[in-house]
Scaffold this motif. Structure first.
Motif, PDB file in Angstrom:
ATOM      1  N   UNK A   1       9.274  -3.365  18.083  1.00  0.00           N
ATOM      2  CA  UNK A   1       8.188  -3.437  17.097  1.00  0.00           C
ATOM      3  C   UNK A   1       8.364  -2.361  16.026  1.00  0.00           C
ATOM      4  N   UNK A   2       8.672  -1.160  16.461  1.00  0.00           N
ATOM      5  CA  UNK A   2       8.828  -0.070  15.491  1.00  0.00           C
ATOM      6  C   UNK A   2       9.986  -0.339  14.540  1.00  0.00           C
ATOM      7  N   UNK A   3      11.099  -0.831  15.086  1.00  0.00           N
ATOM      8  CA  UNK A   3      12.272  -1.096  14.242  1.00  0.00           C
ATOM      9  C   UNK A   3      11.973  -2.172  13.201  1.00  0.00           C
ATOM     10  N   UNK A   4      11.359  -3.265  13.650  1.00  0.00           N
ATOM     11  CA  UNK A   4      11.104  -4.368  12.721  1.00  0.00           C
ATOM     12  C   UNK A   4      10.044  -3.990  11.686  1.00  0.00           C
ATOM     13  N   UNK A   5       9.015  -3.271  12.105  1.00  0.00           N
ATOM     14  CA  UNK A   5       7.985  -2.842  11.153  1.00  0.00           C
ATOM     15  C   UNK A   5       8.565  -1.852  10.151  1.00  0.00           C
ATOM     16  N   UNK A   6       9.452  -0.982  10.609  1.00  0.00           N
ATOM     17  CA  UNK A   6      10.095  -0.010   9.728  1.00  0.00           C
ATOM     18  C   UNK A   6      10.973  -0.717   8.699  1.00  0.00           C
ATOM     19  N   UNK A   7      11.659  -1.759   9.121  1.00  0.00           N
ATOM     20  CA  UNK A   7      12.513  -2.510   8.194  1.00  0.00           C
ATOM     21  C   UNK A   7      11.688  -3.174   7.095  1.00  0.00           C
ATOM     22  N   UNK A   8      10.458  -3.596   7.423  1.00  0.00           N
ATOM     23  CA  UNK A   8       9.628  -4.283   6.427  1.00  0.00           C
ATOM     24  C   UNK A   8       8.961  -3.302   5.477  1.00  0.00           C
TER      25      UNK A   8
ATOM     26  N   UNK B   1       9.705  -0.161   4.875  1.00  0.00           N
ATOM     27  CA  UNK B   1      10.664   0.647   4.138  1.00  0.00           C
ATOM     28  C   UNK B   1      10.497   2.142   4.270  1.00  0.00           C
ATOM     29  N   UNK B   2       9.595   2.621   5.152  1.00  0.00           N
ATOM     30  CA  UNK B   2       9.449   4.059   5.390  1.00  0.00           C
ATOM     31  C   UNK B   2       9.389   4.282   6.896  1.00  0.00           C
ATOM     32  N   UNK B   3       9.379   5.541   7.270  1.00  0.00           N
ATOM     33  CA  UNK B   3       9.325   5.883   8.691  1.00  0.00           C
ATOM     34  C   UNK B   3       8.027   5.378   9.307  1.00  0.00           C
ATOM     35  N   UNK B   4       8.133   4.826  10.530  1.00  0.00           N
ATOM     36  CA  UNK B   4       6.964   4.350  11.274  1.00  0.00           C
ATOM     37  C   UNK B   4       6.921   5.084  12.606  1.00  0.00           C
ATOM     38  N   UNK B   5       5.756   5.653  12.923  1.00  0.00           N
ATOM     39  CA  UNK B   5       5.577   6.277  14.231  1.00  0.00           C
ATOM     40  C   UNK B   5       4.287   5.733  14.844  1.00  0.00           C
ATOM     41  N   UNK B   6       4.144   5.892  16.134  1.00  0.00           N
ATOM     42  CA  UNK B   6       2.942   5.417  16.802  1.00  0.00           C
ATOM     43  C   UNK B   6       2.091   6.598  17.260  1.00  0.00           C
ATOM     44  N   UNK B   7       0.977   6.277  17.876  1.00  0.00           N
ATOM     45  CA  UNK B   7       0.024   7.302  18.312  1.00  0.00           C
ATOM     46  C   UNK B   7       0.666   8.259  19.316  1.00  0.00           C
TER      47      UNK B   7
ATOM     48  N   UNK C   1       0.834  -1.204   0.000  1.00  0.00           N
ATOM     49  CA  UNK C   1       0.000   0.000   0.000  1.00  0.00           C
ATOM     50  C   UNK C   1       0.872   1.257   0.000  1.00  0.00           C
ATOM     51  N   UNK C   2       1.952   1.222   0.757  1.00  0.00           N
ATOM     52  CA  UNK C   2       2.874   2.367   0.811  1.00  0.00           C
ATOM     53  C   UNK C   2       3.465   2.635  -0.564  1.00  0.00           C
ATOM     54  N   UNK C   3       3.874   1.565  -1.246  1.00  0.00           N
ATOM     55  CA  UNK C   3       4.457   1.729  -2.578  1.00  0.00           C
ATOM     56  C   UNK C   3       3.419   2.226  -3.574  1.00  0.00           C
ATOM     57  N   UNK C   4       2.175   1.739  -3.451  1.00  0.00           N
ATOM     58  CA  UNK C   4       1.131   2.124  -4.393  1.00  0.00           C
ATOM     59  C   UNK C   4       0.704   3.573  -4.221  1.00  0.00           C
ATOM     60  N   UNK C   5       0.692   4.045  -2.991  1.00  0.00           N
ATOM     61  CA  UNK C   5       0.215   5.410  -2.718  1.00  0.00           C
ATOM     62  C   UNK C   5       1.331   6.442  -2.689  1.00  0.00           C
ATOM     63  N   UNK C   6       2.575   5.996  -2.588  1.00  0.00           N
ATOM     64  CA  UNK C   6       3.682   6.943  -2.491  1.00  0.00           C
ATOM     65  C   UNK C   6       3.805   7.569  -1.118  1.00  0.00           C
ATOM     66  N   UNK C   7       3.325   6.881  -0.094  1.00  0.00           N
ATOM     67  CA  UNK C   7       3.388   7.406   1.271  1.00  0.00           C
ATOM     68  C   UNK C   7       4.826   7.412   1.775  1.00  0.00           C
ATOM     69  N   UNK C   8       5.096   8.319   2.706  1.00  0.00           N
ATOM     70  CA  UNK C   8       6.436   8.357   3.293  1.00  0.00           C
ATOM     71  C   UNK C   8       6.424   8.091   4.796  1.00  0.00           C
ATOM     72  N   UNK C   9       5.248   7.828   5.365  1.00  0.00           N
ATOM     73  CA  UNK C   9       5.141   7.552   6.804  1.00  0.00           C
ATOM     74  C   UNK C   9       3.980   6.605   7.057  1.00  0.00           C
ATOM     75  N   UNK C  10       4.162   5.700   8.017  1.00  0.00           N
ATOM     76  CA  UNK C  10       3.085   4.837   8.502  1.00  0.00           C
ATOM     77  C   UNK C  10       2.836   5.190   9.959  1.00  0.00           C
ATOM     78  N   UNK C  11       1.566   5.445  10.301  1.00  0.00           N
ATOM     79  CA  UNK C  11       1.204   5.792  11.681  1.00  0.00           C
ATOM     80  C   UNK C  11       0.340   4.676  12.251  1.00  0.00           C
ATOM     81  N   UNK C  12       0.769   4.108  13.379  1.00  0.00           N
ATOM     82  CA  UNK C  12       0.042   3.020  14.020  1.00  0.00           C
ATOM     83  C   UNK C  12      -0.833   3.554  15.152  1.00  0.00           C
TER      84      UNK C  12
END
Length: 484
Positions: free
Chosen positions: A148-155, A157-163, A129-140
């Motif tokens: 969790x953040x490190x491993x999810x970020x590695x998969x 491929x963009x910055x991951x932050x939480x609430x 979904x990130x690749x399809x939309x061109x997103x640069x951040x995932x917010x959980x």
């Protein structure tokens, strides 16, 4: 907001209703001049002034500048409507922080995956979904452990932050006073400490072994100090300094609060969910001119104003920072000195947004925070605000569910007189009942009587004004010389 849950357990949430266009600033008399809001909205890009070969439109500029995010949530319990409301709130938080929400994904599972929050398979779906939309951040929509953040970020491929990080970012943008900025920075640093991360050679600040070729030479060898250790030491030093700064400000705030207690001036604290209309209510009652904006966490700095009851007695009204579901504990601790205004109040005015889809969950979330700051013992007055924007059938339901609440609209003024009457009734009355004859040349004493006491009756006599009143202990002492 529509939710479609597929057989794979992942739901796609359409967030087309989230508009990025800014609403025009609405000003009204009871909100004051709103200079802070005007300052917040003051910086605008003027199209057509670029010296580049090709200029861009305002819409294109915003698309370039706004962070493009994909929201991810886990539905572990409750109803689908509650899960949707949580994701809708996350979208509002992301937009308040200055992001463009591209997609929302909701997964149904018993509990978050210990490794990647979503599970490795779903994490790879998020990457698509990130690749399809061109997103640069995932917010959980939850708080992620550092691993969790490190491993999810590695998969993905963009910055991951939480609430939690998202809320801290909004606080950092909106903090204005010295105390507010220090409190937010302290919360951010405490959140950052266990999440420090480095890669490869960037970890090394001092080399060991043979480093002659690298230019280290004598004096450059040894165990040294890694970059993370250096960063951690600097953060601890800064945290210590911020704690001292906040403690000094807390002393000033405590002194002022103690002065009001000695004068026995009743205190009312306005608390509630973020964007429930607390500042608008304060402005409506006192004309304080506190910043009002239709956004989450628009105001962070506590404001205290004086108001008068119908009998002339004074009381204080304190506006406090808004609460939210899963409010980061770092913020609760950092804002402890500000939230003490709530715990020390004589009456808590709990403001609820009547137009919200689920006001009951907001009430529960606020009471959870009140429990954290030991404020559940403070007498509570529920106030359902925004009745002008609430459907009639919803109002009927709320009136049956909350029979002791006061219903009003800070925007239109409807129900405000009733609210003031209930506040006056619920506030404590002066403890000492006195009868005195105050000489006519002691007008100053009569003024204090009307300002700080509850005058029950007055009668003009030959020697002075015969007064029957309830007053605080310090005022009763001043009147002792004239008591009958």
């Amino acid at each position: 907001m529509n939710t479609n849950i597929s057989n794979t357990g992942t739901a796609e949430i359409e967030l087309d209703d989230w508009s990025l266009e800014e609403e025009p600033v609405q000003e009204s008399g009871f909100d004051g001049d709103q200079l802070d809001l005007a300052e917040r909205h003051a910086l605008r890009r003027v199209s057509g002034l670029s010296t580049e070969l090709e200029d861009v439109t305002e819409v294109e500029y915003r698309q370039l500048r706004l962070e493009r995010v994909v929201l991810v949530g886990i539905w572990t319990s409750g109803t689908a409507e509650e899960a949707d409301n949580s994701m809708t709130e996350l979208a509002a938080l992301a937009e308040t922080a200055g992001s463009q929400v591209l997609e929302g994904l909701l997964q149904r599972r018993g509990k978050p995956d210990a490794a990647t929050y979503l599970g490795s398979g779903k994490a790879r779906e998020v990457r698509e979904v990130v690749l399809a939309t061109g997103a640069d951040t995932v917010i959980c929509d939850g708080e992620l452990a550092p691993s969790q953040r490190r491993q999810l970020e590695d998969i993905v491929g963009v910055k991951v932050i939480d609430r939690t990080a998202l809320i801290l970012d909004i606080f950092a943008q909106h903090a204005k006073s010295r105390e507010g900025k220090a409190q937010v920075e302290l919360a951010q640093l405490e959140y950052l400490l266990p999440r420090l991360r480095g890669w490869g050679e960037s970890l090394s600040r001092q080399a060991g072994g043979r480093v002659g070729a690298a230019g280290g030479g004598i004096g450059g060898r040894g165990p040294g100090e890694t970059k993370i250790e250096l960063d951690r030491r600097r953060i601890h030093k800064r945290v210590s300094k911020l704690r001292q700064e906040i403690a000094a400000i807390k002393t000033v705030r405590t002194t002022k609060r103690a002065s009001r207690k000695r004068s026995e001036v009743p205190g009312v604290a306005i608390a509630g969910y973020t964007n429930a209309g607390k500042s608008s209510l304060l402005n409506r009652i006192t004309g304080a001119g506190v910043l009002v904006e239709d956004a989450l966490f628009a105001t962070l700095d506590a404001t205290t104003r004086r108001s008068r009851m119908s009998d002339g007695r004074e009381y204080t009204l304190s506006d406090t920072v808004g609460f939210v579901r899963h409010l980061p504990h770092q913020l609760i601790e950092a804002f402890r000195s500000t939230l003490d205004e709530v715990a020390d109040a004589d009456l808590l005015v709990h403001v609820v947004d009547g137009s919200h889809p689920d006001p009951g969950s907001q009430i529960s979330a606020v009471r959870e925070v009140l429990a954290d700051i030991d404020a559940l013992t403070v007498p509570e007055l529920l106030v359902v605000n925004k009745i002008d924007a609430t459907a009639p059938e919803t109002l009927l339901k709320l009136r049956s569910e909350l029979p002791n609440a006061v219903f009003c609209s800070a925007r239109t003024g409807e129900g405000i007189d009733e609210l003031l009457a209930v506040i006056e009734e619920r506030l404590p009355h002066p403890a000492v009942e006195v009868r005195a004859v105050v000489p006519y040349d002691r007008g100053d004493l009569m003024h204090r009587l009307h300002e700080h006491g509850e005058v029950l009756s007055t009668e003009h006599t030959d020697t002075g004004t015969a007064v029957h009143a309830r007053v605080a202990g310090w005022l009763a002492h001043e009147l002792a010389a004239y008591t009958a």
